[in-house]
Design a protein around this motif. Structure first.
Motif, PDB file in Angstrom:
ATOM      1  N   ALA A 197       0.850  -1.190   0.000  1.00 36.18           N
ATOM      2  CA  ALA A 197       0.000   0.000   0.000  1.00 36.18           C
ATOM      3  C   ALA A 197       0.883   1.237   0.000  1.00 36.18           C
ATOM      4  O   ALA A 197       2.109   1.148   0.147  1.00 36.18           O
ATOM      5  N   ILE A 198       0.258   2.389  -0.195  1.00 36.05           N
ATOM      6  CA  ILE A 198       0.986   3.659  -0.257  1.00 36.05           C
ATOM      7  C   ILE A 198       0.519   4.558   0.883  1.00 36.05           C
ATOM      8  O   ILE A 198      -0.688   4.786   1.060  1.00 36.05           O
ATOM      9  N   ALA A 199       1.458   5.045   1.678  1.00 34.16           N
ATOM     10  CA  ALA A 199       1.132   5.959   2.782  1.00 34.16           C
ATOM     11  C   ALA A 199       0.658   7.287   2.216  1.00 34.16           C
ATOM     12  O   ALA A 199       1.196   7.784   1.229  1.00 34.16           O
ATOM     13  N   GLY A 200      -0.358   7.857   2.837  1.00 28.39           N
ATOM     14  CA  GLY A 200      -0.873   9.132   2.344  1.00 28.39           C
ATOM     15  C   GLY A 200      -1.976   9.680   3.226  1.00 28.39           C
ATOM     16  O   GLY A 200      -2.251   9.158   4.317  1.00 28.39           O
ATOM     17  N   PRO A 201      -2.647  10.742   2.779  1.00 29.25           N
ATOM     18  CA  PRO A 201      -3.700  11.379   3.577  1.00 29.25           C
ATOM     19  C   PRO A 201      -4.873  10.427   3.818  1.00 29.25           C
ATOM     20  O   PRO A 201      -5.157   9.541   3.010  1.00 29.25           O
ATOM     21  N   ALA A 202      -5.556  10.635   4.928  1.00 32.18           N
ATOM     22  CA  ALA A 202      -6.734   9.833   5.255  1.00 32.18           C
ATOM     23  C   ALA A 202      -7.580  10.605   6.255  1.00 32.18           C
ATOM     24  O   ALA A 202      -7.115  11.544   6.894  1.00 32.18           O
ATOM     25  N   ARG A 203      -8.826  10.201   6.353  1.00 29.61           N
ATOM     26  CA  ARG A 203      -9.729  10.757   7.361  1.00 29.61           C
ATOM     27  C   ARG A 203      -9.900   9.708   8.451  1.00 29.61           C
ATOM     28  O   ARG A 203     -10.335   8.590   8.187  1.00 29.61           O
ATOM     29  N   ILE A 204      -9.543  10.096   9.665  1.00 29.37           N
ATOM     30  CA  ILE A 204      -9.551   9.161  10.786  1.00 29.37           C
ATOM     31  C   ILE A 204     -10.561   9.611  11.824  1.00 29.37           C
ATOM     32  O   ILE A 204     -10.566  10.772  12.239  1.00 29.37           O
ATOM     33  N   ARG A 205     -11.409   8.689  12.186  1.00 28.22           N
ATOM     34  CA  ARG A 205     -12.340   8.943  13.288  1.00 28.22           C
ATOM     35  C   ARG A 205     -11.661   8.443  14.557  1.00 28.22           C
ATOM     36  O   ARG A 205     -11.532   7.245  14.779  1.00 28.22           O
ATOM     37  N   SER A 206     -11.200   9.386  15.348  1.00 26.29           N
ATOM     38  CA  SER A 206     -10.400   9.032  16.526  1.00 26.29           C
ATOM     39  C   SER A 206     -11.192   8.137  17.469  1.00 26.29           C
ATOM     40  O   SER A 206     -12.382   8.343  17.703  1.00 26.29           O
ATOM     41  N   SER A 207     -10.512   7.163  18.023  1.00 23.58           N
ATOM     42  CA  SER A 207     -11.141   6.213  18.928  1.00 23.58           C
ATOM     43  C   SER A 207     -10.282   6.070  20.172  1.00 23.58           C
ATOM     44  O   SER A 207      -9.054   6.061  20.094  1.00 23.58           O
ATOM     45  N   LEU A 208     -10.935   5.963  21.315  1.00 22.88           N
ATOM     46  CA  LEU A 208     -10.234   5.837  22.585  1.00 22.88           C
ATOM     47  C   LEU A 208     -10.885   4.728  23.396  1.00 22.88           C
ATOM     48  O   LEU A 208     -12.097   4.740  23.621  1.00 22.88           O
ATOM     49  N   GLN A 209     -10.082   3.749  23.788  1.00 17.11           N
ATOM     50  CA  GLN A 209     -10.584   2.623  24.574  1.00 17.11           C
ATOM     51  C   GLN A 209     -10.404   2.931  26.065  1.00 17.11           C
ATOM     52  O   GLN A 209      -9.304   3.212  26.508  1.00 17.11           O
ATOM     53  N   LEU A 210     -11.510   2.859  26.815  1.00 19.26           N
ATOM     54  CA  LEU A 210     -11.467   3.165  28.244  1.00 19.26           C
ATOM     55  C   LEU A 210     -12.265   2.129  29.026  1.00 19.26           C
ATOM     56  O   LEU A 210     -13.153   1.462  28.480  1.00 19.26           O
ATOM     57  N   LEU A 211     -11.961   2.033  30.302  1.00 15.40           N
ATOM     58  CA  LEU A 211     -12.724   1.186  31.207  1.00 15.40           C
ATOM     59  C   LEU A 211     -13.701   2.051  31.991  1.00 15.40           C
ATOM     60  O   LEU A 211     -13.404   3.206  32.316  1.00 15.40           O
ATOM     61  N   GLY A 212     -14.871   1.504  32.278  1.00 18.58           N
ATOM     62  CA  GLY A 212     -15.873   2.272  32.994  1.00 18.58           C
ATOM     63  C   GLY A 212     -16.694   1.394  33.918  1.00 18.58           C
ATOM     64  O   GLY A 212     -16.510   0.176  33.986  1.00 18.58           O
ATOM     65  N   GLU A 213     -17.632   2.024  34.622  1.00 19.60           N
ATOM     66  CA  GLU A 213     -18.511   1.308  35.539  1.00 19.60           C
ATOM     67  C   GLU A 213     -19.887   1.956  35.501  1.00 19.60           C
ATOM     68  O   GLU A 213     -20.007   3.189  35.467  1.00 19.60           O
ATOM     69  N   ILE A 214     -20.925   1.118  35.471  1.00 24.75           N
ATOM     70  CA  ILE A 214     -22.283   1.633  35.493  1.00 24.75           C
ATOM     71  C   ILE A 214     -22.577   2.195  36.877  1.00 24.75           C
ATOM     72  O   ILE A 214     -22.329   1.546  37.899  1.00 24.75           O
ATOM     73  N   ARG A 215     -23.121   3.409  36.905  1.00 26.95           N
ATOM     74  CA  ARG A 215     -23.495   4.048  38.168  1.00 26.95           C
ATOM     75  C   ARG A 215     -24.934   4.553  38.074  1.00 26.95           C
ATOM     76  O   ARG A 215     -25.482   4.723  36.973  1.00 26.95           O
ATOM     77  N   LEU A 216     -25.547   4.800  39.235  1.00 26.78           N
ATOM     78  CA  LEU A 216     -26.875   5.406  39.253  1.00 26.78           C
ATOM     79  C   LEU A 216     -26.831   6.789  38.628  1.00 26.78           C
ATOM     80  O   LEU A 216     -25.858   7.535  38.797  1.00 26.78           O
ATOM     81  N   ASN A 217     -27.893   7.119  37.913  1.00 25.55           N
ATOM     82  CA  ASN A 217     -28.033   8.473  37.401  1.00 25.55           C
ATOM     83  C   ASN A 217     -28.436   9.357  38.575  1.00 25.55           C
ATOM     84  O   ASN A 217     -29.589   9.346  39.015  1.00 25.55           O
ATOM     85  N   GLN A 218     -27.487  10.117  39.093  1.00 25.46           N
ATOM     86  CA  GLN A 218     -27.745  10.927  40.294  1.00 25.46           C
ATOM     87  C   GLN A 218     -28.771  12.019  40.038  1.00 25.46           C
ATOM     88  O   GLN A 218     -29.382  12.529  40.993  1.00 25.46           O
ATOM     89  N   ASP A 219     -28.972  12.380  38.775  1.00 22.66           N
ATOM     90  CA  ASP A 219     -29.998  13.374  38.459  1.00 22.66           C
ATOM     91  C   ASP A 219     -31.396  12.781  38.540  1.00 22.66           C
ATOM     92  O   ASP A 219     -32.386  13.526  38.514  1.00 22.66           O
TER      93      ASP A 219
END
Length: 522
Positions: A197-219
């Motif tokens: 393949a050939i390196a070049g311009p692209a459109r990237i949709r940034s992605s971030l992998q994180l850990l989380g925990e379900i909590r009560l909706n305090q509102d």
């Protein structure tokens, strides 16, 4: 006679051996020697030339690597672990030093085997890499060596030319070294399914992998307190029960409530009497029997009692008590749910004496929940409210979409992490508070100048690399990566737009480099 002849022949043979020994000794003494310094200074293969690869491809100036091999001068290992070149009694040792510093060229100079002060020489090194423009390094004296003017970037794989002037003597040496390089023909690529393949311009949709925990909706969560002190007579809800707004959760007996109800009743009685008096005085005044002053006083008393009754009713209403409930007993107080939801906590028992501010129930609307995330400080600026996210359960197979609703303004002093929050719809009650989840956060698409397919990035030497294609050769190019969306990876450094690289099945190229032993040991 025969014995004399034999003795003469033996003497001639011995003389011949002595003459040859003297000639060889003189030749050895005339040979240039460098005394070892006994130190190991970094890169031990500064002049290593790759062998056995045949056609080496072409660089930007049209020189083939086979030409470079023909011009490269033979050299040996120097006392500082570098490549030693000698000419006309002068010696020049080139090493790449990288102990606790970015890789740098260092040059040590010798004449007739003795060190030469670095101030007495001028040196330039020209480096040519596959697929790159030439680099020129100037040198300045430092301690007992000359130090290069710039960092020697990875990979340390190039053809080089050294131009030096030592004590008025002009010298030139050529050398080559290769690392992370392997030759693979087009036929082999096709047979192994390696795509280019050939390196070049692209459109990237940034992605971030994180850990989380379900909590009560305090509102959407409330703590129920009695608001009046009293004794618990009945409890009609338990933790886990689904309740409706206005549903009775518990009943208590409260003397304070009895006093309040008594006040309302007394005020109502006084108001009724005042109303009768006011109507009578009004009639007498209209018939001109009594004075106007009596009528006005009666009216004032009636209006004041109206205000007192309304105030007493509002005090009762603020406790959640309807006036009609007083018919069941002045002390009876029914505690009701303020919202539709689920009882998530209960702290009340029959016979218990409650204080007015004791939290006895927690009721939560679980139709929506929060997902709390721990975000490393380096990633906080990549987040913004409204970003889309995919939430996946780590306990069972489930997936849902949510939006980022909050990004913390502070970073923890100890953890160096910030807090972020997603608002996750939960109409079926599937996402229970306390459940650990993984979150894939996606921001808006961003145009990047250089990107490669994710499958083209491999790990080699402890960091990410891309295998550039140059003629028949692949060479591992260390890269600095940026954003990624799983398909494309942004390349911040190490590869330029237009360069060809191994994409699909690039791991096979990595395997060939490993088998060929082509990676360099720094």
């Amino acid at each position: 006679m025969t014995t004399d002849i034999k003795n003469k022949k033996s003497a001639l043979a011995i003389a011949a051996v002595l003459v040859v020994g003297l000639v060889l000794g003189a030749a050895i003494l005339r040979t240039d020697k460098v005394q070892p310094a006994g130190e190991d200074h970094g890169h031990a293969e500064a002049g290593h030339a790759e062998e056995g690869h045949g056609d080496k491809g072409h660089d930007k100036e049209g020189h083939s690597d086979s030409d470079h091999h023909a011009q490269a001068a033979p050299a040996t290992r120097g006392p500082h672990g570098g490549k030693l070149f000698t000419q006309a009694g002068f010696g020049l040792e080139l090493s790449i030093f990288e102990t606790d510093v970015p890789p740098e060229f260092r040059i040590y100079l010798y004449h007739e085997g003795r060190p030469v002060p670095p101030e007495q020489a001028k040196v330039k090194v020209r480096v040519e890499r596959l697929g790159r423009s030439p680099e020129l390094f100037d040198f300045a004296a430092e301690k007992d060596y000359l130090k290069g003017s710039a960092t020697v970037e990875e990979p340390h794989s190039f053809f080089g030319t050294i131009e030096a002037s030592i004590a008025g003597q002009a010298l030139e040496f050529k050398f080559e070294q290769a690392e992370g390089r392997v030759q693979i023909s087009e036929e082999q690529l096709k047979r192994n399914g390696v795509d280019i393949a050939i390196a070049g311009p692209a459109r990237i949709r940034s992605s971030l992998q994180l850990l989380g925990e379900i909590r009560l909706n305090q509102d959407a969560t409330v703590f129920v307190t009695p608001r009046l002190a009293g004794i618990v007579e009945a409890v009609r809800a338990n933790a886990g029960d689904r309740v409706r707004k206005g549903q009775v959760l518990a009943v208590i007996s409260s003397q304070a409530l009895a006093d309040q109800r008594s006040e309302v009743l007394a005020a109502q009685k006084r108001l009724a009497l005042a109303k009768t008096t006011f109507e009578r005085e009004k009639r007498l005044w209209e018939e001109k029997i009594s004075a106007e002053q009596d009528y006005l006083l009666a009216r004032q008393a009636y209006q004041e009692l109206e205000i007192a009754v309304e105030s007493a009713r509002q005090k009762l209403g603020s406790l959640g008590v309807a006036p009609g409930e007083s018919t069941q007993g002045l002390t009876r107080y029914e505690i009701r749910s303020p919202i539709d939801g689920v009882v998530t906590d209960k702290k009340i028992s029959i016979g218990e004496v409650l204080k007015e501010d004791a939290p006895i129930f927690q009721v939560a609307d679980l139709s929506s929940v929060w997902v709390e995330l721990t975000v490393p400080a380096k990633d906080v600026n990549a987040l913004k409210v409204g970003d889309a996210a995919t939430v996946q359960s780590s306990a069972f197979v489930a997936q849902a979409t949510a939006r980022l609703s909050y990004v913390g303004a502070l970073v923890g002093e100890q953890s160096r992490n910030a807090t972020a929050r997603l608002l996750l719809p939960n109409p079926k009650g599937l996402w229970r508070p306390g459940l650990p989840v993984t979150v894939d956060l996606t921001s808006d698409e961003v145009a990047v100048p250089v990107a490669v397919l994710a499958e083209g990035v491999q790990s080699l030497g402890g960091g990410p690399v891309v295998f550039g294609r140059y003629g028949q050769l692949f060479e591992a190019r260390p890269v600095e990566t940026g954003r990624s969306d799983g398909r494309y990876v942004e390349v911040l450094k190490g590869l330029t737009a237009g360069e060809r690289y191994a994409a699909k099945n690039s791991f096979l190229v990595k395997a060939d480099i490993g088998k060929a032993g082509a990676s360099h040991d720094h």
